[in-house]
Design a protein around this motif. Sequence first.
Motif, PDB file in Angstrom:
ATOM      1  N   VAL A   1       0.697  -1.234   0.339  1.00 45.66           N
ATOM      2  CA  VAL A   1       0.215   0.454   0.082  1.00 45.66           C
ATOM      3  C   VAL A   1       0.980   1.619  -0.170  1.00 45.66           C
ATOM      4  N   ASP A   2       2.120   1.179   0.528  1.00 44.37           N
ATOM      5  CA  ASP A   2       2.819   2.390   0.919  1.00 44.37           C
ATOM      6  C   ASP A   2       3.361   3.108  -0.366  1.00 44.37           C
ATOM      7  N   HIS A   3       3.966   1.885  -1.567  1.00 40.54           N
ATOM      8  CA  HIS A   3       4.506   2.109  -2.142  1.00 40.54           C
ATOM      9  C   HIS A   3       3.588   2.143  -3.316  1.00 40.54           C
ATOM     10  N   LEU A   4       2.273   1.714  -3.178  1.00 45.21           N
ATOM     11  CA  LEU A   4       1.141   1.995  -4.171  1.00 45.21           C
ATOM     12  C   LEU A   4       0.792   3.353  -4.398  1.00 45.21           C
ATOM     13  N   ALA A   5       0.373   4.038  -3.247  1.00 45.64           N
ATOM     14  CA  ALA A   5       0.488   5.688  -2.637  1.00 45.64           C
ATOM     15  C   ALA A   5       1.438   6.054  -3.391  1.00 45.64           C
ATOM     16  N   GLU A   6       2.720   5.961  -3.273  1.00 44.01           N
ATOM     17  CA  GLU A   6       3.321   6.815  -3.742  1.00 44.01           C
ATOM     18  C   GLU A   6       3.850   6.726  -4.953  1.00 44.01           C
ATOM     19  N   LEU A   7       3.594   5.146  -5.863  1.00 43.38           N
ATOM     20  CA  LEU A   7       3.461   5.633  -7.127  1.00 43.38           C
ATOM     21  C   LEU A   7       2.439   5.949  -8.109  1.00 43.38           C
ATOM     22  N   GLU A   8       1.037   6.240  -7.403  1.00 41.27           N
ATOM     23  CA  GLU A   8       0.075   6.720  -7.922  1.00 41.27           C
ATOM     24  C   GLU A   8       0.406   8.457  -7.927  1.00 41.27           C
TER      25      GLU A   8
ATOM     26  N   VAL B   1       1.123  11.187 -11.290  1.00 39.63           N
ATOM     27  CA  VAL B   1       0.031  12.563 -11.390  1.00 39.63           C
ATOM     28  C   VAL B   1       0.981  13.928 -10.328  1.00 39.63           C
ATOM     29  N   GLY B   2       1.981  14.084 -10.826  1.00 42.62           N
ATOM     30  CA  GLY B   2       2.798  15.403 -10.080  1.00 42.62           C
ATOM     31  C   GLY B   2       2.829  15.547  -8.661  1.00 42.62           C
ATOM     32  N   GLU B   3       1.985  15.089  -8.162  1.00 42.83           N
ATOM     33  CA  GLU B   3       2.095  15.064  -6.030  1.00 42.83           C
ATOM     34  C   GLU B   3       3.438  14.247  -5.215  1.00 42.83           C
ATOM     35  N   ARG B   4       3.639  15.089  -4.263  1.00 46.07           N
ATOM     36  CA  ARG B   4       4.509  14.617  -3.636  1.00 46.07           C
ATOM     37  C   ARG B   4       3.737  13.227  -2.352  1.00 46.07           C
ATOM     38  N   PRO B   5       4.306  12.434  -2.442  1.00 45.96           N
ATOM     39  CA  PRO B   5       3.929  10.943  -1.901  1.00 45.96           C
ATOM     40  C   PRO B   5       3.514  11.583  -0.748  1.00 45.96           C
ATOM     41  N   LEU B   6       2.840  11.113   0.218  1.00 52.05           N
ATOM     42  CA  LEU B   6       2.736  11.229   1.664  1.00 52.05           C
ATOM     43  C   LEU B   6       3.944  10.598   3.291  1.00 52.05           C
ATOM     44  N   PRO B   7       3.905  11.411   4.154  1.00 51.46           N
ATOM     45  CA  PRO B   7       5.106  10.406   4.701  1.00 51.46           C
ATOM     46  C   PRO B   7       5.060   9.681   4.729  1.00 51.46           C
ATOM     47  N   ASP B   8       5.235   8.963   5.116  1.00 54.56           N
ATOM     48  CA  ASP B   8       5.082   7.325   5.900  1.00 54.56           C
ATOM     49  C   ASP B   8       5.069   7.434   7.759  1.00 54.56           C
ATOM     50  N   HIS B   9       3.720   6.654   7.733  1.00 57.14           N
ATOM     51  CA  HIS B   9       4.325   7.169   8.979  1.00 57.14           C
ATOM     52  C   HIS B   9       3.495   5.348   9.975  1.00 57.14           C
ATOM     53  N   TRP B  10       4.337   4.655   8.782  1.00 59.71           N
ATOM     54  CA  TRP B  10       4.060   3.304   9.755  1.00 59.71           C
ATOM     55  C   TRP B  10       4.806   3.050  10.918  1.00 59.71           C
ATOM     56  N   HIS B  11       4.370   2.254  11.727  1.00 59.91           N
ATOM     57  CA  HIS B  11       5.279   1.953  12.673  1.00 59.91           C
ATOM     58  C   HIS B  11       6.027   0.845  12.399  1.00 59.91           C
ATOM     59  N   ALA B  12       5.619  -0.108  11.126  1.00 57.89           N
ATOM     60  CA  ALA B  12       6.710  -1.050  10.332  1.00 57.89           C
ATOM     61  C   ALA B  12       7.160  -2.306  11.784  1.00 57.89           C
TER      62      ALA B  12
END
Length: 161
Positions: A62-69, A73-84
């Motif tokens: 999900v994290d990297h899919l959000a980055e790709l999408e 579309v020319g947006e900056r990806p949202l920062p990652d806040h997962w606890h991992a």
Amino acid sequence: MAPVEGAPATDDRDPAEAVTAMVDHVLALAATWTAWDGTPAQADDRVHTPHKAVRRVADHMVDHLAELEARLVGERPLPDHWHASATTTPADLAPFTQNDLDEARSRLGRLARIWANRLSALTEEQLDHSPGDGWTFRQLAFHLTGSTYYADAVGDLDGAS
């Protein structure tokens, strides 16, 4: 785009097939996890459980899919806040049942198809010269294949008592 330090290696596999093969590997191991005895597995400095492995693979996808999408579309990806993987939640320690396996198959299977469809729709140019900052989309796909780490940490529990 300049090469990004620490970028994952790629090879001649189709990136869509690499991602779906990763999920197939995870789900093949998950098919044995209904035998889990509740003892977390140790790998490196972390503990791993069946639920945590599924959660981490899904979150990573999900994290990297959000980055790709976002980048498409020319947006900056949202920062990652997962606890991992540093965090093991009470839900991670729950028994892994047949229903959990069914849900993991649905969740990860759908994510794999989304990734495969998205990657297959991209041109070779888009895969290797992706917009925005970060790894190319081909590199992102190959990076995801490392998600087998979480499932491999739990392992194949066939024959477990």
